[in-house]
Scaffold this motif. Structure first.
Motif, mmCIF file in Angstrom:
data_model
loop_
_atom_site.group_PDB
_atom_site.id
_atom_site.type_symbol
_atom_site.label_atom_id
_atom_site.label_comp_id
_atom_site.label_asym_id
_atom_site.label_seq_id
_atom_site.Cartn_x
_atom_site.Cartn_y
_atom_site.Cartn_z
ATOM 1 N N HIS A 176 -56.011 -64.740 22.592
ATOM 2 C CA HIS A 176 -55.344 -65.126 21.349
ATOM 3 C C HIS A 176 -53.922 -64.579 21.272
ATOM 4 O O HIS A 176 -53.256 -64.741 20.242
ATOM 5 C CB HIS A 176 -56.146 -64.606 20.152
ATOM 6 C CG HIS A 176 -57.568 -65.084 20.133
ATOM 7 N ND1 HIS A 176 -57.952 -66.261 19.522
ATOM 8 C CD2 HIS A 176 -58.694 -64.545 20.662
ATOM 9 C CE1 HIS A 176 -59.256 -66.420 19.656
ATOM 10 N NE2 HIS A 176 -59.739 -65.397 20.340
ATOM 11 N N LEU A 177 -53.469 -63.926 22.331
ATOM 12 C CA LEU A 177 -52.151 -63.283 22.321
ATOM 13 C C LEU A 177 -51.227 -63.985 23.316
ATOM 14 O O LEU A 177 -50.887 -63.454 24.368
ATOM 15 C CB LEU A 177 -52.291 -61.803 22.677
ATOM 16 C CG LEU A 177 -53.204 -60.987 21.736
ATOM 17 C CD1 LEU A 177 -53.368 -59.566 22.254
ATOM 18 C CD2 LEU A 177 -52.644 -60.970 20.315
ATOM 19 N N SER A 178 -50.819 -65.161 22.958
ATOM 20 C CA SER A 178 -49.995 -65.965 23.871
ATOM 21 C C SER A 178 -48.613 -65.374 24.096
ATOM 22 O O SER A 178 -47.960 -65.682 25.097
ATOM 23 C CB SER A 178 -49.859 -67.392 23.317
ATOM 24 O OG SER A 178 -49.271 -67.373 22.022
ATOM 25 N N LEU A 221 -57.273 -57.079 17.809
ATOM 26 C CA LEU A 221 -55.877 -57.328 18.170
ATOM 27 C C LEU A 221 -55.542 -58.820 18.105
ATOM 28 O O LEU A 221 -54.377 -59.189 18.010
ATOM 29 C CB LEU A 221 -55.587 -56.794 19.582
ATOM 30 C CG LEU A 221 -55.679 -55.281 19.782
ATOM 31 C CD1 LEU A 221 -55.276 -54.920 21.207
ATOM 32 C CD2 LEU A 221 -54.819 -54.525 18.778
ATOM 33 N N ARG A 222 -56.559 -59.642 18.122
ATOM 34 C CA ARG A 222 -56.347 -61.099 18.051
ATOM 35 C C ARG A 222 -55.679 -61.494 16.735
ATOM 36 O O ARG A 222 -55.117 -62.587 16.627
ATOM 37 C CB ARG A 222 -57.677 -61.815 18.205
ATOM 38 C CG ARG A 222 -58.640 -61.623 17.054
ATOM 39 C CD ARG A 222 -59.978 -62.283 17.337
ATOM 40 N NE ARG A 222 -60.669 -61.625 18.433
ATOM 41 C CZ ARG A 222 -61.687 -62.167 19.093
ATOM 42 N NH1 ARG A 222 -62.084 -63.391 18.789
ATOM 43 N NH2 ARG A 222 -62.283 -61.501 20.054
ATOM 44 N N VAL A 247 -53.347 -68.119 29.224
ATOM 45 C CA VAL A 247 -52.754 -68.192 27.881
ATOM 46 C C VAL A 247 -51.520 -67.309 27.781
ATOM 47 O O VAL A 247 -50.497 -67.705 27.214
ATOM 48 C CB VAL A 247 -53.800 -67.769 26.817
ATOM 49 C CG1 VAL A 247 -53.167 -67.758 25.432
ATOM 50 C CG2 VAL A 247 -54.989 -68.710 26.853
ATOM 51 N N ALA A 248 -51.618 -66.096 28.343
ATOM 52 C CA ALA A 248 -50.502 -65.142 28.277
ATOM 53 C C ALA A 248 -49.447 -65.478 29.319
ATOM 54 O O ALA A 248 -49.196 -64.728 30.262
ATOM 55 C CB ALA A 248 -51.025 -63.720 28.476
ATOM 56 N N THR A 249 -48.811 -66.616 29.142
ATOM 57 C CA THR A 249 -47.841 -67.103 30.133
ATOM 58 C C THR A 249 -46.518 -66.353 30.097
ATOM 59 O O THR A 249 -45.689 -66.526 30.986
ATOM 60 C CB THR A 249 -47.575 -68.600 29.915
ATOM 61 O OG1 THR A 249 -47.148 -68.809 28.552
ATOM 62 C CG2 THR A 249 -48.836 -69.415 30.173
#
Length: 471
Positions: A306-308, A276-277, A334-336
């Motif tokens: 990797h999924l920001s 999924l990255r 990362v997932a903000t």
């Protein structure tokens, strides 16, 4: 002879009277009555009926003008069919071809629309599908085709897919719960090249797709426009998981992936979730009730780094999350953009809530709007206390659920005070699920007066008091 002639004359007179219209009879009576009044009175009667005639003439002219305007509008291509909701159903002219489309839709209880053919839950038969196939050339502008929840059309999809080039602008294709067969999936796969602009495909609740997904996914092309892919409860197998993994790099535009309720891929989707990255635009991932194993969960957690742009993640009903939540939470920095996090019935433990509280305290979930922690009865009171002490940091949170499992009940304990202190500082919270948590009489009064005292309107879902438990 004279008598017979008189009788004939009388008969002709009666026939003449019968042939007169009611209007003539009324006019004749009025004229007879006014004859004795004099010639000066007669013009008023004449004017009266002349006025009626003029009004009738005006009405007819008005009708002719409207008819002419409508005809001109049709000729100019501006005529529109308007639905009961006031929305335009057809931007083009009313043609013989469009009347065929209207008749077909109305027969099925649907409203026609030049952009969307919605035949969801219409009890479609094979005959209806063949009629729809014949109508496709008349629908070049259709962007949405929905024949979901028509379970009599399984095995009949090939004639329809062969004609999909007629609707090459198609963006949305929904075929959920249609009892699709292996032949249907093969036909659909072959048709993908005919609809290059497809952005959403829903094949959910088709159990026979399990083991037969390869003919579809192998035909995805590089640069595919697909944004939404739903395969809910399709009985997907390990082989299918290996096939959603091989094509992942081709789906660079994918934003929503929903493979929920496919328990057979729980042990074999590690490779799929790790890849999924490679989906930089992915916003929503639904893998709830997939019987994920620890390896698959770890792969998902690592991919999240990797999924920001992730906005929604549903891991509910996957017991492997319990005791391992930290692996996922480490990626939350990362997932903000995460707005919805569902961890319903994940067998969470006290340490998981403590880790969640730490991430909230650090401000990594500041955009979270909905958090579902329900059916996690294994969390001890101290875990809930730590969690509620920092809950107020979630300034955008509007929906929170910590309900217990059915047939269970438990006193709130020490965390109730921490909860009230946080609620005061949470202006956006409107729904709070606390089913089967037991309140003392004092706690119940505090909760009942909270909205009034703080000028709030929070819906507290099904709190119960100690008296209710006693009863």
């Amino acid at each position: 002879m004279e008598k017979r002639a008189a009788q004939g004359s009388q008969k002709r007179s009666e026939d003449s009277i019968l042939k007169r219209s009611p209007f003539d009879l009324i006019l004749n009576q009025i004229q007879r009555k006014t004859a004795s009044v004099g010639k000066r009175e007669r013009p008023s009667v004449t004017r009266f009926f002349k006025g009626l005639a003029e009004e009738k003439s005006k009405a007819e002219k008005k009708k002719e003008i409207k008819t002419g305007e409508a005809n001109n509008s049709i000729a100019d291509g501006h005529h529109q069919d308007v639905s009961e909701t006031g929305e335009s159903e057809l931007p083009g002219p009313e043609t013989a071809d469009w009347r065929k489309v209207k008749q077909f839709c109305q027969k099925l209880g649907k409203k026609p629309n030049s952009k969307s053919m919605n035949l969801n839950n219409c009890g479609l038969t094979v005959t209806d599908i063949m009629e729809l196939v014949a109508l496709l050339p008349l629908l070049p502008d259709v962007e949405e085709l929905d024949v979901s929840w028509n379970d009599f059309i399984g095995g009949t999809l090939r004639p329809l897919t062969l004609e999909l080039h007629r609707v090459s602008q198609l963006k949305i294709l929904r075929l959920s719960n249609c009892r699709l067969t292996a032949d249907d999936t093969d036909a659909l796969g072959q048709a993908l090249k005919l609809i290059p602009h497809l952005e959403e495909m829903d094949l959910s609740w088709n159990g026979n797709i399990g083991g037969n997904l390869h003919p579809i996914v192998q035909r995805f092309q590089k640069g595919c426009s697909l944004k939404v892919l739903r395969l809910i409860d399709c009985n997907l197998t390990a082989d299918d998981g290996i096939s959603l993994a091989q094509v992942i790099p081709l789906l660079a535009s994918l934003e929503v992936l929903n493979i929920s309720s496919n328990k057979n891929i729980g042990r074999a989707c590690e490779h799929l979730l790790s890849r999924l990255r490679f989906l930089p635009k992915l916003k929503s991932v639904f893998v709830n009730n997939c019987a994920l194993q620890e390896g698959s969960f770890t792969a998902l957690a690592e991919a999240t780094l990797h999924l920001s742009g992730m906005e929604e993640l549903d891991l509910s009903w996957n017991k492997c999350v319990g005791g391992n939540l930290k692996k996922l939470l480490d990626a939350m920095s990362v997932a903000t953009d995460l707005q919805v996090l569902s961890l319903n019935s994940c067998n969470l433990v006290t340490e998981d809530l403590a880790e969640l509280a730490s991430v909230i305290q650090a401000g990594h979930l500041e955009r979270l709007q909905k958090l579902d922690l329900s059916y996690n009865d294994s969390v001890a009171d101290e875990g809930w206390t730590v969690f509620f002490q920092c809950l107020h940091k979630l300034k955008d949170l509007s929906d929170l659920d910590i309900s217990l499992r059915p047939l269970s009940s438990r006193y709130c304990g020490a965390w109730f005070g921490s909860l009230l202190a946080s609620l005061i500082k949470m202006p956006t919270l409107t729904d709070f699920g606390v089913q089967r948590w037991v309140l003392t009489t004092l706690e119940q009064r505090q909760l009942e007066s909270f909205n009034k005292k703080n000028k709030r309107d929070i819906h507290f879902d099904c709190c119960c008091s100690a008296q209710d438990i006693t009863k």
